[in-house]
Design an enzyme around this catalytic site. Structure first.
Site, PDB file in Angstrom:
ATOM      1  N   ASN A  35      30.557   1.599  38.582  1.00  0.00           N
ATOM      2  CA  ASN A  35      31.222   2.283  39.693  1.00  0.00           C
ATOM      3  C   ASN A  35      31.043   3.778  39.506  1.00  0.00           C
ATOM      4  OD1 ASN A  35      32.781   0.093  41.292  1.00  0.00           O
ATOM      5  ND2 ASN A  35      33.078  -0.409  39.113  1.00  0.00           N
ATOM      6  N   GLU A  36      30.008   4.281  40.140  1.00  0.00           N
ATOM      7  CA  GLU A  36      29.647   5.685  39.963  1.00  0.00           C
ATOM      8  C   GLU A  36      30.559   6.577  40.799  1.00  0.00           C
ATOM      9  OE1 GLU A  36      27.846   6.451  37.674  1.00  0.00           O
ATOM     10  OE2 GLU A  36      26.025   5.268  37.466  1.00  0.00           O
ATOM     11  N   PRO A  37      30.537   7.909  40.540  1.00  0.00           N
ATOM     12  CA  PRO A  37      31.366   8.820  41.327  1.00  0.00           C
ATOM     13  C   PRO A  37      31.219   8.549  42.822  1.00  0.00           C
ATOM     14  CG  PRO A  37      30.323  10.007  39.559  1.00  0.00           C
ATOM     15  CD  PRO A  37      29.796   8.600  39.500  1.00  0.00           C
TER      16      PRO A  37
END
Ligand code: F6R
Length: 643
Positions: free
Chosen positions: A174-176
């Site tokens: 879950n990236e920025p």
């Protein structure tokens, strides 16, 4: 709080925010001296849960992570299975993520990782293992992700979720930008994440751009969450996550909402937390000599004032009034700290002969010292301490270089091909040379392990580059030792375990030379772990040899430089370099041609090693100057290791 493993049974986690010293913290966390003891504790928590569920005849649902962080936890679970009979027959697992596209047989797949580190060694039922499928057709992805979520819900949700954290603040992938409610889906990987994965894929171009990941919502629904973080590379993101505001820019901050999440971190990963970095801001301190220096340097840097100009008011305004009352006045404290730093500076890294050494970092006697410089890869010696190396030789010490690993995997196929083709012009019939050329030309993906002949060629390239550099700095080939430590020789980025064989090789060299000084890389931010392994091996060796009479007279100095530098307050010896010496060091680094022009394991700094290191040496000099010390062109820095 640094916990001792012995105490794990009585372990009670202090609640974040309950005490003065954790008042900046919004996530419960426990600090350990090493990742080893921390991992064992986490494995025990998992094992206790599995047993509890077995007793109540129910399933234990585990959410699992991959990457370097959980490896020791898995190792301990496997050990408990083998030696203590811990059964996984009631365990159902869901892995957080998988690269996309990614075949499960690929050695870089998370499927492969999980089987290699855990599933192949325990009695889990294969049908209870769930890992996102990296080859699902793109048109089926949407439904596949929904089904993954449904499957988790159908088994009653995740009881225990193990997490690592990426430098972007990702959990799972879950990236920025990820939403707190997100569920399993396909995601585009952040550039930093791809850089961090590059070594495993032998270069960033081979790292997939996408992954399937459980969402933040999926993770946060777990009843219990434990996040692991080890090493200096994680210290900034750990601070942001624990002390910062909740934001989609740092998705791990969503864990601040979770009622039962604990971060388990080692000393290095915790080093930016307020209570660790600047304890005087949150509690009354036991003012050791090194803490005093750390605080004074911090204050000087914060206020951008040289140490000798700090005032009583400066100390009182910044949480250091108790230090001041202990020390008298700012004037006294300033002079004391200034002198301490001043005494770290020396142009005589092997000690200055025939001079009073009471305020020098090294001993005057013996005037000619026997020195071993340990270099994890065949170039760290010149990159990190080329200037000091040069001085030691010029000042007449008997300098030995010990290259701990062959460094073969950091030589690209293109570079190796050049040399193989040259060899062919000399001997066109050589079967080995022709095989090497064929192998390199036919290798399409980087997922094949180099055969021994290619590895040998790559190792030889690094060996001759090293000899060119050591000759340039004036030491004879007989003083250059290529240890080729076996733990490194796997042909892949993943190294083998350290064994007694590695330690014995180092023992033998130290025993033979009986050095007065040892220099070694204390550069633990190296992204692929070789430096840490080399240091662990050296420490084990020193521990083994420390009772020998010659070791009583041996001082150990740790250098850094390729990846990061010592903080000013940590430096015990600062060796200044003139502009000419800086150029000489650059020249020595240039001999390592296979590591120029975009090396394979660059990390997130795209500059070549000589550029970064010159920058760092210049910065150390500037920091000393800003603290009020003399203005040098560059400084190489060392910390003494006391054994
Ligand atoms: C892996 C995963 C990632 C990693 C993170 C840290 O399944 O989901 O979030 O946990 O990238 O990786 P390491 O542990 O290698 O630093």
């Amino acid at each position: 709080m640094i916990l001792d493993l012995e105490n794990y049974k009585t372990l009670t986690y202090s609640k974040a925010g309950r005490f003065e010293e954790t008042r900046y913290e919004k996530i419960h966390n426990v600090l350990f001296k090493t990742s080893n003891e921390a991992s064992i504790l986490v494995a025990r928590e998992i094992a206790a849960l599995i047993k509890e569920k077995t007793q109540s005849n129910s399933h234990c649902v585990l959410g699992l992570a991959t990457g370097s962080s959980p490896i020791k936890v898995y190792e301990e679970l496997v050990r408990m299975h083998k030696e203590e009979g811990l059964s996984f027959s009631n365990v159902i697992t869901f892995n957080l993520d998988e690269y996309y596209p990614m075949d499960s047989s690929n050695i870089q797949s998370y499927h492969y990782f999980m089987h290699e580190h855990l599933f192949n060694h325990i009695d889990i039922l294969p049908e209870n293992i769930n890992i996102p499928n990296g080859v699902i057709k793109s048109e089926d992805l949407y439904q596949y992700c929904i089904d993954y979520e449904i499957k988790i819900k159908e088994v009653g949700g995740i009881d225990f979720q193990l997490l690592g954290i990426g430098r972007t603040g990702h959990i799972g992938f879950n990236e920025p930008g990820s939403h707190f409610n997100s569920s399993t889906r396909i995601i585009t990987l952040d550039h930093i994440t791809r850089i961090d994965a590059a070594p495993a894929f032998l270069g960033i171009d081979n790292v997939p751009k996408k992954a399937i990941t459980m969402g933040i919502g999926t993770v946060c629904n777990a009843k219990r969450i434990v996040l692991l973080a080890w090493g200096l590379n994680k210290n900034t993101i750990i601070k942001k996550t624990i002390e910062g505001d909740i934001s989609s820019n740092v998705p791990a901050t969503y864990l601040q909402h979770h009622k039962n999440a604990t971060f388990v971190i080692d000393e290095e990963a915790s080093s930016e937390l307020t209570r660790v970095k600047t304890p005087w801001l949150v509690k009354s301190c036991l003012w050791t000599a090194s803490l005093k220096l750390k605080a004074v340097v911090w204050l000087s840097e914060l206020l951008k004032k040289p140490i000798l100009k700090l005032t009583d008011k400066d100390y009182n305004d910044n949480g250091m009034s108790d230090l001041l009352s202990e020390e008298g006045t700012a004037y006294d404290l300033n002079i004391k700290m200034f002198n301490r730093l001043q005494h770290t500076i020396t142009g005589w890294p092997g000690g200055k002969p025939n001079s009073d050494d009471s305020n020098r970092p090294e001993r005057a006697i013996p005037t000619k010292k026997k020195v071993i410089i340990f270099s994890p890869h065949p170039d760290d010696d010149v990159i990190s301490m080329g200037g000091t190396f040069d001085r030691l030789v010029e000042q007449g010490h008997e300098v030995h270089i010990a290259y701990q690993t062959s460094g073969n995997i950091a030589v690209s196929n293109e570079e190796a091909l050049k040399f193989a083709e040259i060899a062919k012009t000399i001997n066109s019939d050589s079967k080995e040379v022709n095989n090497i050329i064929d192998f390199i030309k036919n290798e399409k993906d980087n997922d094949t392990i180099d055969p021994l002949s290619v590895r040998r060629l790559k190792g030889s390239i690094r060996k001759s580059e090293s000899l060119a550099a050591t000759r340039y700095l004036g030491i004879s080939d007989t003083n250059v030792h290529f240890l080729n430590l076996p733990f490194y020789e796997t042909g892949t980025i993943k190294k083998g375990n350290i064994t007694q064989e590695d330690i014995s090789i180092v023992n033998e060299l130290i025993n033979k030379i009986q050095p007065n000084q040892i220099f070694a890389a204390g550069d633990l931010a190296d992204p692929h772990g070789t430096h840490k392994a080399c240091l662990d091996i050296l420490f084990s060796s020193i521990n083994f040899l420390k009772e020998k009479p010659y070791m009583q007279d041996c001082w150990v100095w740790l250098y850094r430089g390729a990846w990061h530098e010592w903080e000013s307050y940590e430096i015990d010896m600062a060796v200044p370099m003139s502009p000419d010496q800086v150029l000489k060091k650059r020249h020595a680094i240039f001999y390592h041609q296979s590591q120029k022009d975009g090396v394979m394991f660059q990390g997130d700094d795209s500059r070549e090693f000589w550029v970064r290191v010159e920058d760092r040496n210049r910065l150390t000099a500037k920091k000393y100057n800003d603290l009020g010390l003399a203005d040098y062109a560059a400084i190489e820095a060392f910390k003494r290791y006391h054994f």
